[in-house]
Scaffold this motif. Structure first.
Motif, PDB file in Angstrom:
ATOM      1  N   ASP A 155       0.832  -1.206   0.000  1.00 51.13           N
ATOM      2  CA  ASP A 155       0.000   0.000   0.000  1.00 51.13           C
ATOM      3  C   ASP A 155       0.870   1.261   0.000  1.00 51.13           C
ATOM      4  O   ASP A 155       0.608   2.213  -0.748  1.00 51.13           O
ATOM      5  CB  ASP A 155      -0.921  -0.027   1.212  1.00 51.13           C
ATOM      6  N   THR A 156       1.910   1.267   0.833  1.00 56.80           N
ATOM      7  CA  THR A 156       2.823   2.412   0.872  1.00 56.80           C
ATOM      8  C   THR A 156       3.533   2.603  -0.463  1.00 56.80           C
ATOM      9  O   THR A 156       3.665   3.729  -0.971  1.00 56.80           O
ATOM     10  CB  THR A 156       3.868   2.216   1.985  1.00 56.80           C
ATOM     11  N   PHE A 157       3.966   1.501  -1.048  1.00 59.55           N
ATOM     12  CA  PHE A 157       4.658   1.561  -2.334  1.00 59.55           C
ATOM     13  C   PHE A 157       3.736   2.087  -3.430  1.00 59.55           C
ATOM     14  O   PHE A 157       4.140   2.902  -4.274  1.00 59.55           O
ATOM     15  CB  PHE A 157       5.172   0.176  -2.692  1.00 59.55           C
ATOM     16  N   ALA A 158       2.476   1.639  -3.414  1.00 60.68           N
ATOM     17  CA  ALA A 158       1.515   2.091  -4.418  1.00 60.68           C
ATOM     18  C   ALA A 158       1.281   3.593  -4.312  1.00 60.68           C
ATOM     19  O   ALA A 158       1.159   4.287  -5.329  1.00 60.68           O
ATOM     20  CB  ALA A 158       0.202   1.330  -4.260  1.00 60.68           C
ATOM     21  N   HIS A 159       1.212   4.119  -3.085  1.00 58.00           N
ATOM     22  CA  HIS A 159       1.021   5.557  -2.907  1.00 58.00           C
ATOM     23  C   HIS A 159       2.232   6.354  -3.388  1.00 58.00           C
ATOM     24  O   HIS A 159       2.088   7.465  -3.908  1.00 58.00           O
ATOM     25  CB  HIS A 159       0.727   5.872  -1.429  1.00 58.00           C
ATOM     26  N   LYS A 160       3.419   5.779  -3.216  1.00 54.18           N
ATOM     27  CA  LYS A 160       4.618   6.474  -3.680  1.00 54.18           C
ATOM     28  C   LYS A 160       4.671   6.534  -5.214  1.00 54.18           C
ATOM     29  O   LYS A 160       5.139   7.525  -5.789  1.00 54.18           O
ATOM     30  CB  LYS A 160       5.864   5.785  -3.138  1.00 54.18           C
ATOM     31  N   ILE A 161       4.220   5.484  -5.873  1.00 53.61           N
ATOM     32  CA  ILE A 161       4.185   5.497  -7.333  1.00 53.61           C
ATOM     33  C   ILE A 161       3.165   6.515  -7.833  1.00 53.61           C
ATOM     34  O   ILE A 161       3.387   7.196  -8.839  1.00 53.61           O
ATOM     35  CB  ILE A 161       3.867   4.098  -7.888  1.00 53.61           C
ATOM     36  N   GLY A 162       2.054   6.646  -7.116  1.00 53.18           N
ATOM     37  CA  GLY A 162       1.055   7.628  -7.481  1.00 53.18           C
ATOM     38  C   GLY A 162       0.073   7.122  -8.517  1.00 53.18           C
ATOM     39  O   GLY A 162      -0.097   5.912  -8.720  1.00 53.18           O
ATOM     40  N   ASP A 163      -0.560   8.053  -9.206  1.00 52.84           N
ATOM     41  CA  ASP A 163      -1.620   7.726 -10.151  1.00 52.84           C
ATOM     42  C   ASP A 163      -1.029   7.351 -11.508  1.00 52.84           C
ATOM     43  O   ASP A 163      -1.151   8.090 -12.494  1.00 52.84           O
ATOM     44  CB  ASP A 163      -2.582   8.916 -10.280  1.00 52.84           C
ATOM     45  N   HIS A 164      -0.396   6.193 -11.546  1.00 53.68           N
ATOM     46  CA  HIS A 164       0.184   5.676 -12.785  1.00 53.68           C
ATOM     47  C   HIS A 164      -0.224   4.208 -12.914  1.00 53.68           C
ATOM     48  O   HIS A 164       0.576   3.300 -12.662  1.00 53.68           O
ATOM     49  CB  HIS A 164       1.709   5.814 -12.774  1.00 53.68           C
ATOM     50  N   PRO A 165      -1.472   3.947 -13.288  1.00 54.85           N
ATOM     51  CA  PRO A 165      -1.990   2.571 -13.269  1.00 54.85           C
ATOM     52  C   PRO A 165      -1.236   1.608 -14.164  1.00 54.85           C
ATOM     53  O   PRO A 165      -1.054   0.442 -13.804  1.00 54.85           O
ATOM     54  CB  PRO A 165      -3.443   2.740 -13.728  1.00 54.85           C
ATOM     55  N   VAL A 166      -0.775   2.068 -15.337  1.00 54.84           N
ATOM     56  CA  VAL A 166      -0.062   1.160 -16.235  1.00 54.84           C
ATOM     57  C   VAL A 166       1.282   0.762 -15.627  1.00 54.84           C
ATOM     58  O   VAL A 166       1.661  -0.422 -15.636  1.00 54.84           O
ATOM     59  CB  VAL A 166       0.140   1.808 -17.616  1.00 54.84           C
ATOM     60  N   ALA A 167       1.999   1.730 -15.070  1.00 52.38           N
ATOM     61  CA  ALA A 167       3.304   1.429 -14.464  1.00 52.38           C
ATOM     62  C   ALA A 167       3.147   0.452 -13.301  1.00 52.38           C
ATOM     63  O   ALA A 167       3.938  -0.504 -13.171  1.00 52.38           O
ATOM     64  CB  ALA A 167       3.962   2.724 -13.988  1.00 52.38           C
ATOM     65  N   LYS A 168       2.156   0.670 -12.463  1.00 50.19           N
ATOM     66  CA  LYS A 168       1.952  -0.220 -11.311  1.00 50.19           C
ATOM     67  C   LYS A 168       1.587  -1.633 -11.770  1.00 50.19           C
ATOM     68  O   LYS A 168       2.122  -2.628 -11.254  1.00 50.19           O
ATOM     69  CB  LYS A 168       0.867   0.357 -10.394  1.00 50.19           C
ATOM     70  N   ALA A 169       0.674  -1.734 -12.724  1.00 49.77           N
ATOM     71  CA  ALA A 169       0.240  -3.052 -13.177  1.00 49.77           C
ATOM     72  C   ALA A 169       1.356  -3.809 -13.890  1.00 49.77           C
ATOM     73  O   ALA A 169       1.496  -5.026 -13.732  1.00 49.77           O
ATOM     74  CB  ALA A 169      -0.977  -2.906 -14.095  1.00 49.77           C
ATOM     75  N   VAL A 170       2.160  -3.102 -14.673  1.00 50.00           N
ATOM     76  CA  VAL A 170       3.279  -3.755 -15.359  1.00 50.00           C
ATOM     77  C   VAL A 170       4.330  -4.218 -14.354  1.00 50.00           C
ATOM     78  O   VAL A 170       4.929  -5.295 -14.512  1.00 50.00           O
ATOM     79  CB  VAL A 170       3.899  -2.796 -16.402  1.00 50.00           C
ATOM     80  N   LEU A 171       4.563  -3.432 -13.311  1.00 50.04           N
ATOM     81  CA  LEU A 171       5.507  -3.848 -12.274  1.00 50.04           C
ATOM     82  C   LEU A 171       5.049  -5.137 -11.610  1.00 50.04           C
ATOM     83  O   LEU A 171       5.855  -6.043 -11.355  1.00 50.04           O
ATOM     84  CB  LEU A 171       5.658  -2.735 -11.235  1.00 50.04           C
ATOM     85  N   VAL A 172       3.757  -5.231 -11.323  1.00 51.13           N
ATOM     86  CA  VAL A 172       3.219  -6.481 -10.767  1.00 51.13           C
ATOM     87  C   VAL A 172       3.445  -7.626 -11.738  1.00 51.13           C
ATOM     88  O   VAL A 172       3.855  -8.726 -11.342  1.00 51.13           O
ATOM     89  CB  VAL A 172       1.710  -6.332 -10.459  1.00 51.13           C
ATOM     90  N   GLY A 173       3.174  -7.377 -13.024  1.00 50.16           N
ATOM     91  CA  GLY A 173       3.392  -8.421 -14.021  1.00 50.16           C
ATOM     92  C   GLY A 173       4.831  -8.885 -14.065  1.00 50.16           C
ATOM     93  O   GLY A 173       5.109 -10.090 -14.200  1.00 50.16           O
ATOM     94  N   LEU A 174       5.772  -7.946 -13.925  1.00 50.25           N
ATOM     95  CA  LEU A 174       7.191  -8.294 -13.932  1.00 50.25           C
ATOM     96  C   LEU A 174       7.552  -9.171 -12.745  1.00 50.25           C
ATOM     97  O   LEU A 174       8.224 -10.206 -12.888  1.00 50.25           O
ATOM     98  CB  LEU A 174       8.021  -7.014 -13.921  1.00 50.25           C
ATOM     99  N   ILE A 175       7.102  -8.778 -11.552  1.00 51.06           N
ATOM    100  CA  ILE A 175       7.429  -9.546 -10.337  1.00 51.06           C
ATOM    101  C   ILE A 175       6.729 -10.895 -10.347  1.00 51.06           C
ATOM    102  O   ILE A 175       7.334 -11.943 -10.079  1.00 51.06           O
ATOM    103  CB  ILE A 175       7.040  -8.739  -9.085  1.00 51.06           C
ATOM    104  N   LEU A 176       5.430 -10.881 -10.657  1.00 53.24           N
ATOM    105  CA  LEU A 176       4.649 -12.114 -10.638  1.00 53.24           C
ATOM    106  C   LEU A 176       5.153 -13.107 -11.677  1.00 53.24           C
ATOM    107  O   LEU A 176       5.313 -14.305 -11.392  1.00 53.24           O
ATOM    108  CB  LEU A 176       3.174 -11.787 -10.891  1.00 53.24           C
ATOM    109  N   GLY A 177       5.432 -12.613 -12.904  1.00 54.87           N
ATOM    110  CA  GLY A 177       5.911 -13.503 -13.949  1.00 54.87           C
ATOM    111  C   GLY A 177       7.291 -14.063 -13.656  1.00 54.87           C
ATOM    112  O   GLY A 177       7.569 -15.238 -13.937  1.00 54.87           O
TER     113      GLY A 177
END
Length: 426
Positions: free
Chosen positions: A261-283
Motif C-alpha cells: 500500500d505504501t509503495f503504491a502511494h509512492k508510485i502515485g496515479d500511474h496505473p499502467v506502471a503499477k500493473a506492469v511492475l506487478v506483471g514483472l514480479i509475478l511472472g
C-alpha cells in the motif's frame, strides 16, 4: 370490505419477494457459472494451448507483462474496478444497495487479472456485479416497499455461496456486513427470521442453478473437498506449533499488505506502471514457483497428488511467496479477492509441515489454513465457516482453535504496534 386487501397485501408481497429472491439467486448462480466457464477457456488458451506450441521457459513472464499492460490500460479507461469485497458488502449493508452504473467494468476488471495469472480470487468482482444487478431489479420493484432493499444483500449471499461452495459462509457474511474483521464501532444487528429465510432462498437458487448447469454442461468450480482427516494424539500435539507457524505467515500478509500500500502511494496515479511492475514480479516468480500465480483452486488439485515430490522447503516458501504476491496484486491494480489465494497459501504450508512432521496431511492443512486465515480475517467463526468448503466438519474444533490462535497473534501484534507508536510520540 377494505380491510382484507390491507391484511393480504403484505403477505402477497412477501410471497412475491421470496420467489423473486429465489429467481435472483438462480441468476446469480448462472452468472457465476458462465464467468468460470469463460475464465477456464481463457486460461486454457493462454496457459496450456499456446505454451505447448511455443515451449518457452519465459512464457509466464511474457503473459504477466502483457497482462500488466492490459490491466493498466483498462484501469486508465474505466477506473479502479472491481471494488474490494468488504467495501461492496459494507455499502450494501449500510445503504441496502450497490450502484450498478459500472457493472460491465466490474465484470471485465475481475476477469482480466485471473486470465493473466494474478494471485487473486474472483469473489470481489462477482459480488459487486450481482449486488449491482439486484439493486437494479429492486429499483424497478419498489411496489414491494422497504423489503426491496434486501435484494442486494440476498444477492451477495447467493454469489458468495456459489463462488465458495460454502452456504453457511454465504449466509453469515452479508449479515455481518464484512468478510474480514468487524471494525470497532460497527453495529451488528441480529437478523430477523424473515431475513434469514430470504437469504436461504437466494443461496438455494444459486446452488440449484450451479448444479443444474454443471449437470447439463459439465464443469463446476471451487476448491476440492477433503473428506477424510485423522486427528490422533500426535496431530493434537501439533495444533499449537503449526497454528503459530500459520498465524505468523498471516502476520506476514498484513506486513506485505502495508508495504504494498505504501509503495503504491509512492508510485502515485500511474496505473499502467503499477500493473506492469506487478506483471514483472509475478511472472518472474512464476517461472520458478508456478504455484505463486492464479487463485489456487486448480493448483490445490495438483498439489493433492504431487506435494510429496516438491519438498517441504519449496512448499513452505511457496506459501510465504503467495501471501507476498496477493497483496502486491491487490494494491497495485490487479484487483480481486484474497480468500482463494490465501487459503491456497495455507494449503502449501500444511503440506510442507506434513512432510516435515509426518503427521496426517489433511489435519496439517486444517491447522495451517485456519491459523493463517484467522490471522488475516480476525474472525475465527467466519474463518471456520469459510473453510468448511474444503475440510470435513469433524475438524471443526481443530480449525476453531487454530483460527483463534491466528486471530490472537494479529491482535497481539496490533497492540504492540500501538504501544510502540505511543511510546515514540511521547
Amino acid at each position: 370490505m377494505s380491510e382484507t386487501p390491507n391484511r393480504t397485501h403484505p403477505v402477497l408481497n412477501r410471497v412475491i419477494f421470496a420467489l423473486l429472491t429465489l429467481v435472483l439467486g438462480g441468476l446469480a448462480g448462472a452468472f457465476v457459472w458462465v464467468f468460470f466457464f469463460l475464465l477456464n477457456h481463457g486460461i486454457n488458451l493462454f496457459w496450456h494451448v499456446l505454451p505447448e506450441h511455443i515451449g518457452a521457459w519465459w512464457w509466464p513472464l511474457a503473459v504477466c507483462l502483457v497482462g500488466g499492460v492490459a490491466i493498466g490500460l483498462f484501469e486508465r479507461r474505466f477506473g479502479a474496478y472491481p471494488e474490494d469485497l468488504n467495501k461492496v458488502m459494507v455499502q450494501v449493508k449500510e445503504t441496502g444497495r450497490y450502484e450498478y452504473e459500472h457493472i460491465g467494468a466490474s465484470a471485465g476488471g475481475a476477469l482480466l487479472p485471473l486470465l493473466f495469472g494474478g494471485s487473486v480470487g474472483p469473489e470481489a468482482g462477482l459480488t459487486g456485479v450481482i449486488a449491482g444487478l439486484c439493486t437494479w431489479v429492486g429499483d424497478r420493484l419498489k411496489f414491494l416497499g422497504k423489503e426491496f432493499r434486501e435484494l442486494s444483500q440476498a444477492g451477495t449471499a447467493a454469489v458468495l455461496s456459489a463462488v465458495f461452495n460454502a452456504p453457511l459462509f454465504g449466509l453469515a457474511a452479508p449479515l455481518l456486513g464484512s468478510c474480514d474483521e468487524v471494525k470497532a464501532g460497527t453495529k451488528i444487528e441480529v437478523p430477523k427470521a424473515t431475513k434469514i429465510i430470504v437469504y436461504t432462498f437466494a443461496v438455494a437458487g444459486a446452488f440449484g442453478m450451479m448444479i443444474l448447469l454443471g449437470s447439463v454442461f459439465g464443469g463446476g468450480e471451487g476448491l476440492p473437498h477433503f473428506s477424510e482427516v485423522s486427528i490422533d494424539w500426535y496431530e493434537r500435539a501439533l495444533i499449537i506449533p503449526l497454528a503459530l507457524a500459520g498465524g505468523a505467515v498471516g502476520l506476514l500478509y498484513h506486513a506485505f499488505d502495508k508495504c504494498a500500500d505504501t509503495f503504491a502511494h509512492k508510485i502515485g496515479d500511474h496505473p499502467v506502471a503499477k500493473a506492469v511492475l506487478v506483471g514483472l514480479i509475478l511472472g518472474s516468480l512464476g517461472i520458478a514457483f508456478p504455484f505463486v500465480m492464479f487463485a489456487g483452486e486448480t493448483q490445490t488439485e495438483t498439489l493433492m497428488s504431487t506435494y510429496t515430490m516438491l519438498g517441504a522447503g519449496y512448499l513452505i516458501l511457496t506459501g510465504v511467496l503467495k501471501v507476498f504476491t496477493t497483496p502486491l496484486c491487490l494494491r497495485l491494480g490487479w484487483r480481486g479477492g484474497h480468500f482463494f489465494p490465501t487459503i491456497f497459501a495455507g494449503i502449501c504450508l500444511g503440506y510442507g509441515f506434513a512432510l516435515l512432521t509426518g503427521a496426517d496431511p489433511v489435519c496439517c492443512l486444517c491447522i495451517c489454513s485456519a491459523a493463517l486465515m484467522g490471522a488475516i480475517m480476525r474472525q475465527p467463526v467466519m474463518t471456520v465457516l469459510l473453510l468448511f468448503l474444503l475440510f470435513p466438519v469433524r475438524a471443526f474444533v481443530v480449525m476453531l482453535v487454530a483460527a483463534c490462535i491466528g486471530a490472537a497473534l494479529t491482535s497481539l501484534a496490533l497492540s504492540l504496534v500501538k504501544l510502540v507508536r505511543k511510546g515514540s510520540h511521547e
